[in-house]
Design a protein around this motif. Structure first.
Motif, PDB file in Angstrom:
ATOM      1  N   LYS A  99     127.475   9.465  23.458  1.00 21.11           N
ATOM      2  CA  LYS A  99     128.283   8.319  23.887  1.00 21.11           C
ATOM      3  C   LYS A  99     127.618   7.525  25.007  1.00 21.11           C
ATOM      4  O   LYS A  99     128.164   6.516  25.451  1.00 21.11           O
ATOM      5  N   MET A 100     126.465   7.972  25.477  1.00 15.86           N
ATOM      6  CA  MET A 100     125.818   7.344  26.629  1.00 15.86           C
ATOM      7  C   MET A 100     125.126   6.052  26.224  1.00 15.86           C
ATOM      8  O   MET A 100     124.280   6.032  25.322  1.00 15.86           O
ATOM      9  N   ALA A 101     125.477   4.979  26.912  1.00 13.81           N
ATOM     10  CA  ALA A 101     124.840   3.691  26.654  1.00 13.81           C
ATOM     11  C   ALA A 101     123.462   3.643  27.317  1.00 13.81           C
ATOM     12  O   ALA A 101     123.205   4.348  28.303  1.00 13.81           O
ATOM     13  N   VAL A 102     122.602   2.811  26.784  1.00 15.04           N
ATOM     14  CA  VAL A 102     121.272   2.643  27.375  1.00 15.04           C
ATOM     15  C   VAL A 102     121.395   2.207  28.837  1.00 15.04           C
ATOM     16  O   VAL A 102     120.626   2.672  29.695  1.00 15.04           O
ATOM     17  N   ASP A 103     122.363   1.357  29.144  1.00 19.51           N
ATOM     18  CA  ASP A 103     122.544   0.911  30.525  1.00 19.51           C
ATOM     19  C   ASP A 103     122.923   2.062  31.454  1.00 19.51           C
ATOM     20  O   ASP A 103     122.540   2.060  32.626  1.00 19.51           O
ATOM     21  N   ASP A 104     123.691   3.032  30.930  1.00 14.87           N
ATOM     22  CA  ASP A 104     124.041   4.199  31.747  1.00 14.87           C
ATOM     23  C   ASP A 104     122.795   5.007  32.093  1.00 14.87           C
ATOM     24  O   ASP A 104     122.653   5.523  33.203  1.00 14.87           O
ATOM     25  N   TRP A 105     121.909   5.133  31.138  1.00 17.83           N
ATOM     26  CA  TRP A 105     120.657   5.863  31.364  1.00 17.83           C
ATOM     27  C   TRP A 105     119.810   5.151  32.416  1.00 17.83           C
ATOM     28  O   TRP A 105     119.387   5.747  33.396  1.00 17.83           O
ATOM     29  N   HIS A 106     119.588   3.864  32.221  1.00 22.58           N
ATOM     30  CA  HIS A 106     118.700   3.138  33.122  1.00 22.58           C
ATOM     31  C   HIS A 106     119.288   2.989  34.529  1.00 22.58           C
ATOM     32  O   HIS A 106     118.544   3.027  35.520  1.00 22.58           O
ATOM     33  N   ALA A 107     120.612   2.843  34.632  1.00 24.70           N
ATOM     34  CA  ALA A 107     121.223   2.717  35.952  1.00 24.70           C
ATOM     35  C   ALA A 107     121.000   3.976  36.778  1.00 24.70           C
ATOM     36  O   ALA A 107     120.638   3.904  37.964  1.00 24.70           O
ATOM     37  N   VAL A 108     121.194   5.141  36.172  1.00 23.06           N
ATOM     38  CA  VAL A 108     121.043   6.404  36.900  1.00 23.06           C
ATOM     39  C   VAL A 108     119.576   6.693  37.189  1.00 23.06           C
ATOM     40  O   VAL A 108     119.225   7.094  38.307  1.00 23.06           O
ATOM     41  N   LEU A 109     118.705   6.492  36.212  1.00 26.62           N
ATOM     42  CA  LEU A 109     117.278   6.715  36.468  1.00 26.62           C
ATOM     43  C   LEU A 109     116.758   5.745  37.517  1.00 26.62           C
ATOM     44  O   LEU A 109     115.934   6.111  38.360  1.00 26.62           O
ATOM     45  N   GLY A 110     117.254   4.516  37.499  1.00 23.81           N
ATOM     46  CA  GLY A 110     116.785   3.527  38.471  1.00 23.81           C
ATOM     47  C   GLY A 110     117.168   3.885  39.892  1.00 23.81           C
ATOM     48  O   GLY A 110     116.326   3.886  40.799  1.00 23.81           O
TER      49      GLY A 110
END
Length: 247
Positions: A99-110
């Motif tokens: 269910k994880m959106a690409v934006d959720d991934w990049h926001a946390v990694l960023g």
């Protein structure tokens, strides 16, 4: 002799505040970054002044390299040096991977990992020139053991220690140490938002000491790693999690 300067990213949060307070008590001039969207800056500064602390707060989106460069430049302009960097800024965007959106991934990694690269890169040269510095990366027990719904967060926090080990090898000969601190669940607002049933039935039973950690306990460990006496500690990942994960 001029006071040493410590810069704490995400310094206005529960753990960040405890770290700022403890480093101030240890005699550091303290600077902290906060998100530009953080509306608590003035209230936080007022509360610190009531405690006798004078903290330089710099707004910065630490996921943005240019903003990190500007934040470091401002601290250097006002204090002349940065001796200790505590990479503490972090966010969560919890969802199962399906269910994880690409934006959720990049926001946390960023925010959690890219910021470590950017902030450290911009403070490092002046540490090397003085042949003394401390870089302390605040990871998490979930970077060591994983957590359901936190593929992004766990990946970022695990990546922090890979960064620690590589950089520790690069700069040890220059008098700069680089270490990771991996706290478990702490008594902060973020953790207090966990549903009581989840806390009682899933989290606390997994912590052998039977309680949440205090931010001040982690801050004490950070203060040690920032000290002259910790000069032989580098490349380490120090767990402070009540026995939740033993490595």
């Amino acid at each position: 002799m001029r006071k040493q300067v410590a810069l704490v990213t995400g310094g206005l949060g529960g753990l960040g505040t405890a770290v700022c307070r403890r480093l101030h008590q240890e005699g550091f001039l303290v600077a902290a970054t906060c998100s530009p969207s953080n509306g608590q800056r003035h209230a936080w500064l007022s509360a610190r002044r009531d405690e006798g602390m004078d903290v330089l707060v710099v707004e910065a989106d630490v996921a943005d390299d240019g903003a990190c460069a500007n934040a470091v430049a401002r601290v250097l302009a006002e204090t002349g040096r940065i001796d200790v960097l505590v990479n503490n800024a972090g966010i969560t965007r919890d969802r199962s991977l399906r269910k994880m959106a690409v934006d959720d991934w990049h926001a946390v990694l960023g925010t959690n990992l890219d910021s470590v690269f950017s902030m450290t890169r911009h403070v490092l040269e002046q540490m090397i020139e003085r042949r003394w510095g401390r870089v302390i990366n605040i990871s998490s027990v979930n970077g060591q053991q994983g957590a359901f719904g936190q593929a992004n967060y766990a990946a970022a926090k695990a990546g922090m220690h890979g960064f620690t080990k590589a950089l520790a090898l690069e700069v040890a000969r220059h008098g700069v140490t680089v270490n990771t601190v991996s706290p478990g669940y702490l008594d902060t607002n973020m953790v207090r938002d966990v549903p009581p049933q989840v806390m009682k039935e899933r989290i606390l039973p997994g912590i052998p000491v039977g309680r949440l950690g205090a931010p001040d306990e982690v801050a004490g460990l950070v203060a040690y790693l920032a000290s002259e006496g910790a000069g032989y500690v580098t490349g380490a990942n120090i767990a402070i999690n009540g026995g939740q994960h033993m490595c």
